[in-house]
Write an enzyme that holds these catalytic residues in place. Sequence first.
Site, mmCIF file in Angstrom:
data_model
loop_
_atom_site.group_PDB
_atom_site.id
_atom_site.type_symbol
_atom_site.label_atom_id
_atom_site.label_comp_id
_atom_site.label_asym_id
_atom_site.label_seq_id
_atom_site.Cartn_x
_atom_site.Cartn_y
_atom_site.Cartn_z
ATOM 1 N N ASP A 183 -4.671 -0.150 -5.671
ATOM 2 C CA ASP A 183 -3.251 0.074 -5.378
ATOM 3 C C ASP A 183 -2.373 -1.134 -5.685
ATOM 4 O OD1 ASP A 183 -4.288 -1.392 -3.242
ATOM 5 O OD2 ASP A 183 -3.455 -0.095 -1.674
ATOM 6 N N CYS B 94 0.801 -1.230 0.000
ATOM 7 C CA CYS B 94 0.000 0.000 0.000
ATOM 8 C C CYS B 94 0.834 1.280 0.000
ATOM 9 C CB CYS B 94 -0.928 0.012 1.214
ATOM 10 S SG CYS B 94 -2.079 -1.381 1.289
ATOM 11 N N HIS C 107 -1.720 6.348 2.032
ATOM 12 C CA HIS C 107 -1.692 5.222 2.965
ATOM 13 C C HIS C 107 -2.039 5.709 4.367
ATOM 14 C CE1 HIS C 107 -0.680 1.433 4.740
ATOM 15 N NE2 HIS C 107 0.305 1.950 5.455
#
Length: 523
Positions: free
Chosen positions: A345, A109, A165
């Site tokens: 992602d 991520c 994130h």
Amino acid sequence: MKKQQCVSSPTVRKGLDFVNKALAYARATDTFFLKFVALLMICFAATLPTAQAQRKASRPPNYLFIAVDDLNDWVEPLGGHPQVKTPNFARLAKRGVTFTNAHTQSPLCNPSRGSLLSGLRPSTVGLYTLQPGVRSVPALKDQVMLPQYLAANGYATFSAGKIFHDGSIKPAERQREINTWGDNGALVFPAAKFVNTPDKIKAMDWGVFPARDEDQPDWKIADSAIAYLKAAPADKPFFLGAGFRLPHVPCFVSQKWFDLYPEETLQMPPVKDDDRDDVPEFAWNLHWKLPEPRLSWLKANNQWRPLVRAYLASISFMDSQVGRLLDTLEQSPHAENTIIVLWSDHGWHLGEKGITGKNSLWERSTRVPLMFAGPGIAKNAKTNRPVELLDLYPTLTELSGLPARKELEGHSLAPLLKNPKAARNWPAITTHNQGNHSVRSERWRYIRYADGSEELYDCQNDPNEWTNLAGNSRFAKIKADHARWLPKTNLPPVAGSAARLLVNENGVWMWEGKPIRKEELER
């Protein structure tokens, strides 16, 4: 004189009312001058609709920027799973361009999102792990992120859910990144875990929860984005980021979404028991110890089918929230001047190569959904050209008519949005920890690990990547053609790197600060 018909605009209606009054007065007074002025005003009013349309068309587009967490190619437009139900992904695909060969810059991520938003590769900046946050990376400390660049050029920017994130941006720095922040979509958990996984982290779980869809984080994220969309400024373009959390674990959804996938008819992903026999042992180092359980554990504990079912159910619920956003946009005054960008992602394994989760350089981890729809974009089209999430920053820059930023490492997708068959000169590159890279072209995937070991797959004839051709001399030229694209810059991990970190210390490979011992390998 013939009356004008286009009077839908309030400004036009007011103008015509004034003209009609002036004309009536001119007739009543029989004043030639007033009649002449009224005639000029009528001609001017006739041009108002055209002028307004031109101003609207010349204004930069709005962006509905939809991110999805841990979503692989299990969506209808990509056909990754034959039973998946994603009617809103399919609906969006009909409106625009679907990239069927899109890949992340990192199967994790933080580095993935950091790369997309900064426009720089993980290997260029040294960000490979879940920590630190992007602004703690020296090369990114002052980098102008995508939302910042749009805001500096007149955009109102908004974010709900997970765009950066989690924890990557400190609360005191949030206003620097995005103008307005909506609901973050805080996770909710049952009183106790449903599945007693080897790693006791409570997020590594799946099951029926909560009872009401409205209690889901993604529902609240959609609510927040919808509220902004309904009140979006009329005097400037906007960037609306909505980051959905599912199908990232915990895979919790209400019963009706599980009911879409009856367990007795559930189709499992194709796996090969000896799949890793021709894979370099070093590949295990990239996912040495993870919270995500191995396939062997799932099988031994009768949890493989429940996890696959929960992942599919989570996807379908998330798809319904995408649908809520699309419905709101279509009913808004922004529908005709908003470009929708939908991306994930990175992907997620569900047993392939013996693992679950991400943290690999294979198709299941690197391939992501990527879709565009809106004004000036081809409709109901697909392209198999290799593209990267890194390409989004330069693409939005071009679509907004803004000056290109020379430091960006991606390449605009604008030509493919107009002509999905347009030529494309670059492959897609994915990196996981220093010196480990995958190069994906239209047909081939080439992998080189930090110890020099290699893999090569013919993805056209071997879509599951079951046969490693790297050792076959017949394919030496193909390997060389792909190897030339390997990143020339491979910075070491930045200070503070932690969580999923692989480094070599004095000849010993270390995973998260502990030496890798082959006798401890969990297959």
